[in-house]
Design a protein around this motif. Structure first.
Motif, PDB file in Angstrom:
ATOM      1  N   GLY A 159       0.805  -1.202   0.000  1.00 15.85           N
ATOM      2  CA  GLY A 159       0.000   0.000   0.000  1.00 15.85           C
ATOM      3  C   GLY A 159       0.840   1.255   0.000  1.00 15.85           C
ATOM      4  O   GLY A 159       2.063   1.223   0.115  1.00 15.85           O
ATOM      5  N   LEU A 160       0.155   2.343  -0.138  1.00 16.26           N
ATOM      6  CA  LEU A 160       0.746   3.658  -0.045  1.00 16.26           C
ATOM      7  C   LEU A 160      -0.102   4.422   0.945  1.00 16.26           C
ATOM      8  O   LEU A 160      -1.313   4.579   0.737  1.00 16.26           O
ATOM      9  CB  LEU A 160       0.749   4.360  -1.406  1.00 16.26           C
ATOM     10  N   GLU A 161       0.521   4.842   2.046  1.00 15.54           N
ATOM     11  CA  GLU A 161      -0.209   5.518   3.119  1.00 15.54           C
ATOM     12  C   GLU A 161      -1.442   4.712   3.538  1.00 15.54           C
ATOM     13  O   GLU A 161      -2.532   5.245   3.699  1.00 15.54           O
ATOM     14  CB  GLU A 161      -0.569   6.945   2.700  1.00 15.54           C
ATOM     15  N   GLU A 162      -1.237   3.407   3.691  1.00 17.15           N
ATOM     16  CA  GLU A 162      -2.255   2.449   4.155  1.00 17.15           C
ATOM     17  C   GLU A 162      -3.452   2.289   3.213  1.00 17.15           C
ATOM     18  O   GLU A 162      -4.468   1.724   3.591  1.00 17.15           O
ATOM     19  CB  GLU A 162      -2.751   2.817   5.564  1.00 17.15           C
ATOM     20  N   GLN A 163      -3.339   2.721   1.979  1.00 17.55           N
ATOM     21  CA  GLN A 163      -4.423   2.565   1.015  1.00 17.55           C
ATOM     22  C   GLN A 163      -4.060   1.503  -0.015  1.00 17.55           C
ATOM     23  O   GLN A 163      -2.892   1.251  -0.270  1.00 17.55           O
ATOM     24  CB  GLN A 163      -4.698   3.882   0.290  1.00 17.55           C
ATOM     25  N   TRP A 164      -5.077   0.916  -0.616  1.00 15.97           N
ATOM     26  CA  TRP A 164      -5.002   0.005  -1.765  1.00 15.97           C
ATOM     27  C   TRP A 164      -4.408  -1.367  -1.460  1.00 15.97           C
ATOM     28  O   TRP A 164      -4.167  -2.154  -2.359  1.00 15.97           O
ATOM     29  CB  TRP A 164      -4.262   0.643  -2.943  1.00 15.97           C
ATOM     30  N   ARG A 165      -4.182  -1.715  -0.204  1.00 19.31           N
ATOM     31  CA  ARG A 165      -3.629  -3.028   0.129  1.00 19.31           C
ATOM     32  C   ARG A 165      -4.540  -4.176  -0.316  1.00 19.31           C
ATOM     33  O   ARG A 165      -4.082  -5.255  -0.641  1.00 19.31           O
ATOM     34  CB  ARG A 165      -3.393  -3.148   1.632  1.00 19.31           C
ATOM     35  N   ALA A 166      -5.847  -3.956  -0.297  1.00 17.68           N
ATOM     36  CA  ALA A 166      -6.810  -5.028  -0.570  1.00 17.68           C
ATOM     37  C   ALA A 166      -7.057  -5.281  -2.059  1.00 17.68           C
ATOM     38  O   ALA A 166      -7.769  -6.226  -2.402  1.00 17.68           O
ATOM     39  CB  ALA A 166      -8.142  -4.719   0.116  1.00 17.68           C
TER      40      ALA A 166
END
Length: 186
Positions: A159-166
């Motif tokens: 992710g980037l800054e805790e986004q898009w991991r899923a």
């Protein structure tokens, strides 16, 4: 604006990743036949790979996680443990499950730290490898999913800054999506 526009093009589709994880599972199962390896993954970005690899292993195994953080003491940087393993590893066959290996410094630290606990063996698997960035050799990296270019990725746990991991696929993060601090350093 949707996720697609924010994080760029697909580099590895979910089906490609799933196929390679299944192949890695078969290779690892053949090598660890008759043993019950302990899969150890650093939090957070390795957890999706860990879960999929665990499901791809047709042999008995257990899993655990560890959390590390980078730090600087003003002169040099290092790694410290934030969350240690929950199970003892003495006499166990440990398989370190990494998302990305590039310099090898974190993997070397983790291998050194766990080797002090007398496991039967320590080896590693990574989803993504950047061997051209290696600063440390002989890190026990035995299984590699994909060798990738020097890009930042999002999806499949990253992710980037805790986004898009899923996101189920792996996407290249375009420069314009990076925070100003990241682009200033480049």
């Amino acid at each position: 604006m949707g996720h697609d526009r924010l994080i760029g093009e697909v580099y590895l589709a979910a089906a490609e990743i799933a196929a390679r994880v299944a192949e890695l599972g078969a290779e690892i199962a053949a090598d660890f036949e008759g043993r019950e390896p302990l899969l150890v993954a650093p939090l957070k970005s390795s957890t999706i790979f860990l879960a999929d690899l665990s499901r791809a292993l047709p042999i008995l195994h257990t899993i655990d996680v560890i959390e590390m953080a980078a730090y600087s003491d003003g002169r040099r940087g290092g790694v410290r443990l934030l969350k240690d393993l929950d199970v003892p590893i003495g006499g166990r066959h440990v398989l370190l499950v990494e998302d990305v290996v590039d310099t090898g410094l974190t993997l070397a630290f983790l291998t050194r730290t766990l080797a002090e606990r007398d496991p039967a063996s320590i080896t590693s698997v990574t989803l993504l490898d950047r061997p051209y960035r290696r600063l440390v050799e002989n890190i026990g990296l035995r299984y590699v999913g994909f060798t990738v270019p020097d890009e930042l990725f999002a999806g499949y746990g990253l992710g980037l800054e805790e986004q898009w991991r899923a996101l189920p696929d792996l996407r290249i993060i375009p420069t314009e999506a990076l925070p100003a601090a990241a682009t200033d350093a480049a």
